[in-house]
Enzyme design. Structure first.
Site, PDB file in Angstrom:
ATOM      1  CB  THR A  11     -97.504   6.174 -13.907  1.00  0.00           C
ATOM      2  OG1 THR A  11     -96.490   6.485 -14.995  1.00  0.00           O
ATOM      3  CG2 THR A  11     -96.808   7.102 -13.086  1.00  0.00           C
ATOM      4  CB  THR A  87     -99.754  10.484 -18.610  1.00  0.00           C
ATOM      5  OG1 THR A  87     -98.648   9.840 -18.589  1.00  0.00           O
ATOM      6  CG2 THR A  87    -100.462  10.689 -17.262  1.00  0.00           C
TER       7      THR A  87
HETATM    8  N1  ASP Z   1     -96.107   4.883 -19.847  1.00  0.00           N
HETATM    9  C1  ASP Z   1     -97.580   4.937 -18.567  1.00  0.00           C
HETATM   10  C2  ASP Z   1     -98.643   5.180 -19.406  1.00  0.00           C
HETATM   11  O1  ASP Z   1     -99.211   5.437 -20.176  1.00  0.00           O
HETATM   12  C3  ASP Z   1     -97.136   5.971 -18.339  1.00  0.00           C
HETATM   13  C4  ASP Z   1     -97.504   7.026 -17.361  1.00  0.00           C
HETATM   14  O2  ASP Z   1     -99.282   6.660 -17.123  1.00  0.00           O
HETATM   15  O3  ASP Z   1     -98.004   7.977 -16.773  1.00  0.00           O
HETATM   16  O4  ASP Z   1     -99.585   3.635 -18.641  1.00  0.00           O
END
Ligand code: ASP
Length: 337
Positions: A11, A87
């Site tokens: 993200t 994340t």
């Molecule tokens: N879907 C994203 C990922 O894990 C979520 C994030 O980065 O917060 O790449």
């Protein structure tokens, strides 16, 4: 201090598209602007963009290895390393890196954010500067994960919120440090035997399975047929499975007899898996299942994949589960079961 950044996606560097968030923000320009005029200004920070940048929900053990390869490639040119990561599976990657990098000898800090860097209220700035700052303290050994003002051991951490800026926690040990002026550091036991010259990560067939009230032996047998290379069974509490369900524990026993290591973890985020504490865990312990102590699900899963990638199978693999390689479980659990 020279820092190398490995940018994997997530993200943090995403922008809107007709089909939702996708990688595409100017992460390099953003980072340059943040660091301008600081001791990490131009020249002291290098960045690799892994190709392709991914949403970490798409990560596989091959992506873990791509990060490890980039870290080794830049090992001699930097004093510390920051990995920018989505994340969703960051705590799997941080655990995986911890087993494979026990000989790396330089700090590696993973971070990401809940909101993209282009948003006014983004947590990207606090998390990236926090991860960089963690390396400046010279106390962040091994693989760690920085998020929401806290630094965690990379193999002791779990994502516990899909939206909170403090989205990660270490249920068994608590954080290594929290930000402030100055940061507060907490004592956390992180010893392990290490692993010399690990083989690269490869993909393996591991079943991760939750116990639920009403699960039947027949369903379990179907899930375990054909036999996977290992099972990570998420039981209740301290490692209990329904012992009154006809044939259920037999299915587990037969799988173990067929050479499938069965590792028992808990559905409780904060757990001490002690098989045999109750009758409901005793039968599978006697059959040869092993408990994962106080490891997180992510640490246990990544450890199983690591051990399989090293060529270990069956009982030999199971024996390694209670032995800390990189501080992933509390040593008191060693040999307790
Ligand atoms: N879907 C994203 C990922 O894990 C979520 C994030 O980065 O917060 O790449």
């Amino acid at each position: 201090m020279r820092i190398h950044v490995t940018y994997t996606g997530g993200t943090i560097g995403m922008i809107d598209s007709p089909s939702g968030l996708v990688p595409g923000a100017d992460l390099h320009g953003w980072l340059d602007r943040i660091l301008e005029g600081t001791q990490l200004g131009k020249g002291n920070v290098t960045i690799t963009d892994l190709n392709p940048l991914i949403d970490s929900s798409n990560a596989t053990p091959d992506n873990w290895q791509a990060i490890i390869d980039d870290l080794w490639l830049n090992h001699d040119d930097a004093d510390a390393f920051v990995v920018l990561h989505g994340t969703d599976t960051m705590s799997y990657s941080s655990a995986a890196l911890s087993y494979a990098l026990t000989e790396f000898g330089k700090p590696v800090v993973l971070t990401g954010s809940q909101l993209p860097l282009g948003m006014v209220e983004t947590d990207a700035t606090a998390n990236v500067t926090g991860a960089l700052n963690a390396t400046l303290y010279h106390r962040a050994d091994g693989v760690t994960l920085f998020f929401g003002h806290h630094l965690f051991a990379g193999n002791r951490v779990t994502k516990n919120s899909s939206w909170a800026f403090e989205g990660f926690s270490s249920p068994a040990t608590g954080p290594l440090a929290r930000t402030g002026a100055p940061w507060r550091w907490y004592p956390v036991e992180r010893s392990g035997c290490g692993w010399v010259n690990p083989q690269p990560y490869s993909r393996h067939d591991v079943v991760v399975l939750d116990m639920v009230p009403g699960i039947t032996a027949e369903r379990l047998e179907h899930i375990l047929t054909p036999r996977p290379e290992a099972v990570l069974l998420r039981a209740y509490g301290v490692g209990n499975v329904p012992s009154d369900e006809p044939g259920l524990t037999d299915v587990i026993k037969v799988a173990i007899d067929d050479g499938v290591p069965v590792i028992v973890s808990s559905q409780c985020q904060q757990s001490e898996v002690l098989l045999g504490h109750y009758e409901t865990g005793d039968a599978i312990a006697k059959a040869g299942a092993v408990g994962s102590g106080d490891m997180t699900l992510e640490a246990a899963y990544a450890k199983i994949i690591f051990l399989l990638s090293q060529g270990l199978r069956g009982k030999e693999l199971a024996q390694w589960i209670c032995k800390p390689i990189a501080g992933e479980l509390t040593p008191a659990y060693k040999g307790k079961e």
